[in-house]
Motif scaffolding. Structure first.
Motif, PDB file in Angstrom:
ATOM      1  N   SER A  21       7.305   0.906  11.559  1.00 14.08           N
ATOM      2  CA  SER A  21       7.205  -0.530  11.826  1.00 14.08           C
ATOM      3  C   SER A  21       7.314  -0.813  13.314  1.00 14.08           C
ATOM      4  CB  SER A  21       8.301  -1.279  11.071  1.00 14.08           C
ATOM      5  OG  SER A  21       9.580  -0.906  11.558  1.00 14.08           O
ATOM      6  N   GLY A  22       6.756  -1.951  13.718  1.00 11.63           N
ATOM      7  CA  GLY A  22       6.893  -2.391  15.099  1.00 11.63           C
ATOM      8  C   GLY A  22       8.319  -2.827  15.388  1.00 11.63           C
ATOM      9  N   ASN A  23       8.682  -2.800  16.652  1.00  6.95           N
ATOM     10  CA  ASN A  23      10.066  -3.139  17.008  1.00  6.95           C
ATOM     11  C   ASN A  23      10.156  -4.270  18.031  1.00  6.95           C
ATOM     12  OD1 ASN A  23       9.086  -1.803  19.223  1.00  6.95           O
ATOM     13  ND2 ASN A  23      10.655  -0.204  19.257  1.00  6.95           N
ATOM     14  N   SER A  24       9.072  -5.019  18.227  1.00  2.00           N
ATOM     15  CA  SER A  24       9.102  -6.130  19.168  1.00  2.00           C
ATOM     16  C   SER A  24       7.930  -7.053  18.879  1.00  2.00           C
ATOM     17  CB  SER A  24       9.019  -5.630  20.620  1.00  2.00           C
ATOM     18  OG  SER A  24       7.727  -5.127  20.890  1.00  2.00           O
ATOM     19  N   GLU A  25       7.854  -8.151  19.616  1.00  2.00           N
ATOM     20  CA  GLU A  25       6.769  -9.108  19.423  1.00  2.00           C
ATOM     21  C   GLU A  25       5.411  -8.509  19.763  1.00  2.00           C
ATOM     22  OE1 GLU A  25       6.665 -12.262  18.160  1.00  2.00           O
ATOM     23  OE2 GLU A  25       8.676 -11.739  17.504  1.00  2.00           O
ATOM     24  N   ILE A  26       5.370  -7.544  20.687  1.00  2.00           N
ATOM     25  CA  ILE A  26       4.080  -6.951  21.052  1.00  2.00           C
ATOM     26  C   ILE A  26       3.716  -5.786  20.140  1.00  2.00           C
ATOM     27  CG2 ILE A  26       4.421  -7.579  23.468  1.00  2.00           C
ATOM     28  CD1 ILE A  26       4.895  -4.585  24.017  1.00  2.00           C
ATOM     29  N   ASN A  27       4.663  -5.359  19.292  1.00  2.00           N
ATOM     30  CA  ASN A  27       4.422  -4.212  18.414  1.00  2.00           C
ATOM     31  C   ASN A  27       4.554  -4.595  16.950  1.00  2.00           C
ATOM     32  OD1 ASN A  27       3.938  -2.140  20.320  1.00  2.00           O
ATOM     33  ND2 ASN A  27       6.112  -2.062  20.784  1.00  2.00           N
ATOM     34  N   LYS A  28       4.007  -5.726  16.572  1.00  2.00           N
ATOM     35  CA  LYS A  28       4.159  -6.174  15.198  1.00  2.00           C
ATOM     36  C   LYS A  28       3.495  -5.228  14.200  1.00  2.00           C
ATOM     37  CE  LYS A  28       4.490 -11.080  16.370  1.00  2.00           C
ATOM     38  NZ  LYS A  28       3.871 -12.430  16.212  1.00  2.00           N
ATOM     39  N   GLU A  29       2.365  -4.629  14.598  1.00  4.28           N
ATOM     40  CA  GLU A  29       1.637  -3.774  13.661  1.00  4.28           C
ATOM     41  C   GLU A  29       2.227  -2.380  13.547  1.00  4.28           C
ATOM     42  OE1 GLU A  29      -2.206  -2.171  15.250  1.00  4.28           O
ATOM     43  OE2 GLU A  29      -1.932  -3.777  16.713  1.00  4.28           O
ATOM     44  N   GLY A  30       2.843  -1.855  14.599  1.00  3.67           N
ATOM     45  CA  GLY A  30       3.385  -0.503  14.561  1.00  3.67           C
ATOM     46  C   GLY A  30       2.298   0.526  14.307  1.00  3.67           C
ATOM     47  N   LEU A  31       2.666   1.621  13.641  1.00  5.68           N
ATOM     48  CA  LEU A  31       1.714   2.648  13.226  1.00  5.68           C
ATOM     49  C   LEU A  31       1.689   2.697  11.707  1.00  5.68           C
ATOM     50  CD1 LEU A  31       2.505   5.655  15.621  1.00  5.68           C
ATOM     51  CD2 LEU A  31       0.631   4.023  15.795  1.00  5.68           C
ATOM     52  N   ASP A  32       0.506   2.574  11.135  1.00  8.78           N
ATOM     53  CA  ASP A  32       0.408   2.526   9.684  1.00  8.78           C
ATOM     54  C   ASP A  32      -0.689   3.467   9.189  1.00  8.78           C
ATOM     55  OD1 ASP A  32       0.485   1.931   7.033  1.00  8.78           O
ATOM     56  OD2 ASP A  32      -0.012  -0.202   7.228  1.00  8.78           O
ATOM     57  N   PHE A  33      -0.269   4.564   8.582  1.00  7.42           N
ATOM     58  CA  PHE A  33      -1.181   5.508   7.949  1.00  7.42           C
ATOM     59  C   PHE A  33      -0.824   5.633   6.466  1.00  7.42           C
ATOM     60  CE2 PHE A  33      -1.066   6.601  12.411  1.00  7.42           C
ATOM     61  CZ  PHE A  33      -2.422   6.686  12.721  1.00  7.42           C
ATOM     62  N   SER A  34      -0.624   4.459   5.834  1.00  4.04           N
ATOM     63  CA  SER A  34      -0.223   4.432   4.421  1.00  4.04           C
ATOM     64  C   SER A  34      -1.114   3.530   3.587  1.00  4.04           C
ATOM     65  CB  SER A  34       1.233   3.934   4.319  1.00  4.04           C
ATOM     66  OG  SER A  34       1.328   2.579   4.759  1.00  4.04           O
ATOM     67  N   LYS A  35      -2.202   3.001   4.186  1.00 10.88           N
ATOM     68  CA  LYS A  35      -3.018   1.998   3.494  1.00 10.88           C
ATOM     69  C   LYS A  35      -3.679   2.554   2.245  1.00 10.88           C
ATOM     70  CE  LYS A  35      -3.895  -0.297   7.895  1.00 10.88           C
ATOM     71  NZ  LYS A  35      -4.911  -0.649   8.921  1.00 10.88           N
ATOM     72  N   ASP A  36      -4.270   3.732   2.351  1.00 13.20           N
ATOM     73  CA  ASP A  36      -4.910   4.381   1.204  1.00 13.20           C
ATOM     74  C   ASP A  36      -4.999   5.873   1.512  1.00 13.20           C
ATOM     75  OD1 ASP A  36      -7.674   4.987   2.429  1.00 13.20           O
ATOM     76  OD2 ASP A  36      -7.498   2.828   2.725  1.00 13.20           O
TER      77      ASP A  36
ATOM     78  N   GLU B 109       9.374   3.069   7.944  1.00 10.94           N
ATOM     79  CA  GLU B 109       9.203   2.381   6.661  1.00 10.94           C
ATOM     80  C   GLU B 109       8.801   3.348   5.559  1.00 10.94           C
ATOM     81  OE1 GLU B 109       7.245  -1.386   6.213  1.00 10.94           O
ATOM     82  OE2 GLU B 109       7.305  -1.700   8.371  1.00 10.94           O
ATOM     83  N   LYS B 110       7.844   4.221   5.867  1.00  9.22           N
ATOM     84  CA  LYS B 110       7.385   5.209   4.887  1.00  9.22           C
ATOM     85  C   LYS B 110       7.196   6.543   5.579  1.00  9.22           C
ATOM     86  CE  LYS B 110       4.839   2.020   1.848  1.00  9.22           C
ATOM     87  NZ  LYS B 110       3.506   1.703   1.282  1.00  9.22           N
ATOM     88  N   MET B 111       7.761   7.582   5.008  1.00 11.23           N
ATOM     89  CA  MET B 111       7.541   8.940   5.479  1.00 11.23           C
ATOM     90  C   MET B 111       7.715   9.857   4.271  1.00 11.23           C
ATOM     91  SD  MET B 111       9.148  10.825   8.826  1.00 11.23           S
ATOM     92  CE  MET B 111       8.812   9.395   9.836  1.00 11.23           C
ATOM     93  N   ILE B 112       6.659   9.914   3.497  1.00 12.14           N
ATOM     94  CA  ILE B 112       6.698  10.611   2.211  1.00 12.14           C
ATOM     95  C   ILE B 112       5.722  11.774   2.243  1.00 12.14           C
ATOM     96  CG2 ILE B 112       6.303  10.381  -0.273  1.00 12.14           C
ATOM     97  CD1 ILE B 112       6.916   7.380   0.071  1.00 12.14           C
ATOM     98  N   ILE B 113       6.194  12.933   1.821  1.00 12.49           N
ATOM     99  CA  ILE B 113       5.334  14.102   1.731  1.00 12.49           C
ATOM    100  C   ILE B 113       5.005  14.350   0.256  1.00 12.49           C
ATOM    101  CG2 ILE B 113       7.272  15.731   1.679  1.00 12.49           C
ATOM    102  CD1 ILE B 113       5.450  17.614   3.357  1.00 12.49           C
ATOM    103  N   GLU B 114       3.745  14.638  -0.003  1.00 10.55           N
ATOM    104  CA  GLU B 114       3.250  14.815  -1.363  1.00 10.55           C
ATOM    105  C   GLU B 114       2.583  16.169  -1.484  1.00 10.55           C
ATOM    106  OE1 GLU B 114      -0.551  12.950  -3.460  1.00 10.55           O
ATOM    107  OE2 GLU B 114       1.050  11.454  -3.241  1.00 10.55           O
TER     108      GLU B 114
END
Length: 443
Positions: A83-98, A10-15
């Protein structure tokens, strides 16, 4: 949906470090790996980038490749969300919150550049890993303060982190001076001295300081071992393939046993039985030699295990004594006593006690840490974002014999603690690879 299918970046941005430039590298991400480890104070990640076109305007105004046009030199921030790819992985990996959750580029390795494309690896670390290198713990921590409170103080005051997940309270206070050591060094050092509150008087010494995607953890081995296991059992069924099976997400795709008991190593470290003798610098006397023996057999009756109790062989064919009855390691040290006291030096003062009693804590921690590696397994499962380093899972392996493989192996199957975890994402799929440990055999 089967969770081993590829996930979406979903997001993979380098700054850039100064915030003046950004670039989306999701299209060129060839392989992404994310790591957690019980014995590492920080999470890490790697992104292998393959870039085949002109990507960014360089300092001279010309369109250049990402590596030289950005340029990538370390210190850049990376926003990562898979992003998650199944019902058990709805949250996925998210290091974009802040920004406090972003990764930072620690180094760029394996750089290959030709006229057609460039390939390089971004090695990523959290912000606290950088702060750890520029911060030193210099103050005195009072002997009246619990170890868990000191850990929380160091995380907030020296690492400036708000990513605190779980800190198991310790029942024992401990006074010490930072001596200008790095925060991670102090936090890891304190781990072996803590005794948890939660399990009461039978609690065993031994903590672990580590980071997961939820934040920093200071967890006792007792609490990790007695926690509720993951809600689903992971089962190994070799040569059975059914893509319609709804339980495919909990199949063990492959596994191997790295270690099954290290008898000589455990004897060298004093895991089964040790003898302790300490020198008191206040009284110039040694501790009571008759109280120096510390035996696993007495100790393990007071603590919980993941399986059955450890059974030890005899020391010889004609002896009734086991390896847990005879000390294989002799430990001597100077007691930590009187250093943190405010009142004047008074020899043999009964009110002056040991700072972190080594009779209770040192031997317990040695046995607890070493026995935890009785069994070590590695296994691969479909991607599961709900698992963390430190999670307890139940595994079932088949018994190998001439009969039909329907009966589970009672020795190999059972509860395990996840020591290391790696989520791996590429064009072929997404998988979770784990290193599992446990202190005993059987269910």
């Amino acid at each position: 949906m089967y969770s081993s299918k590829p996930s979406i970046y979903e997001k993979m941005i380098i700054e850039s470090a100064d915030g003046s430039k950004t670039a989306d590298i999701s299209a060129g991400a060839f392989l992404v790996t994310y790591y957690e480890n019980l014995f590492s104070p920080m999470i890490t990640a790697k992104i292998i980038v393959v870039n085949t076109g002109d990507s960014i305007t360089g300092e001279d105004g010309k369109i250049q490749s990402l590596y030289n046009g950005f340029p990538l030199r370390g210190g850049e921030r990376v926003v990562l969300k898979i992003s998650g790819n199944s019902e058990i992985n709805k949250e996925g990996l998210d290091f974009s919150k802040d920004p406090s959750h972003y990764f930072y580029v620690a180094s760029i390795t394996n750089v290959l550049v030709d006229s057609q494309r460039e390939t390089f690896t971004l090695n990523l670390i959290p912000r606290e890993a950088i702060t750890n290198e520029t911060s030193r713990v210099g103050k005195k921590f009072p002997a009246s303060q619990s170890i868990s409170d000191s850990v929380e103080n160091i995380l907030k005051e020296y690492l400036k982190s708000d990513k605190i997940n779980i800190i198991d309270k310790t029942q024992n206070p401990y006074g010490f001076i930072g001596n200008l050591k790095k925060p991670f060094t102090i936090l890891t050092w304190l781990s072996s001295k803590g005794v948890p509150v939660s399990t009461g008087k039978d609690a065993s010494a031994g903590y672990l300081f580590y980071q997961t995607k939820d934040g920093f953890n200071f967890r006792s081995l007792d609490d990790l071992i007695t926690q509720e296991p993951y809600e689903e059992k992971f089962v190994y069924t070799p040569n059975i393939v059914d893509f319609q099976d709804p339980r495919n997400n909990f199949k063990i795709l492959s596994y191997g046993t790295n270690k099954n008991q290290d008898l000589i190593g455990n004897l060298e470290r004093g895991t089964y039985c040790s003898y302790r003798l300490f020198f008191n610098p206040l009284t110039f006397e040694y501790t009571n030699p008759e109280k120096g023996l510390f035996k696993l057999d007495d100790y393990q009756k007071e603590v919980k295990n993941l399986g059955r109790e450890i059974e030890l062989p005899p020391i010889s064919d004609d002896s009734d004594l086991t390896l847990g009855d005879v000390p294989s390691r002799y430990m001597t040290a100077v007691l930590d006593i009187g250093t943190m006291e405010k009142k004047p030096f008074v020899p043999k003062d009964p009110s002056v006690s040991e700072n972190c009693d080594p009779f209770k804590i040192q031997s317990q921690a040695i046995m607890r840490y070493n026995s935890l590696f009785t069994q070590v397994l590695e296994m691969t499962i479909p991607f599961n974002a709900n698992l963390r380093a430190g999670s307890c899972i139940e595994c079932e392996f088949p018994k190998l014999d001439r009969a039909k493989r329907s009966e589970p192996d009672s020795e190999q199957s059972g509860l395990y603690i996840i020591k290391e975890l790696c989520h791996s994402f590429d064009s072929d799929g997404s998988f979770t690879k784990m290193k599992l440990i446990r202190d005993t055999f059987g269910n």
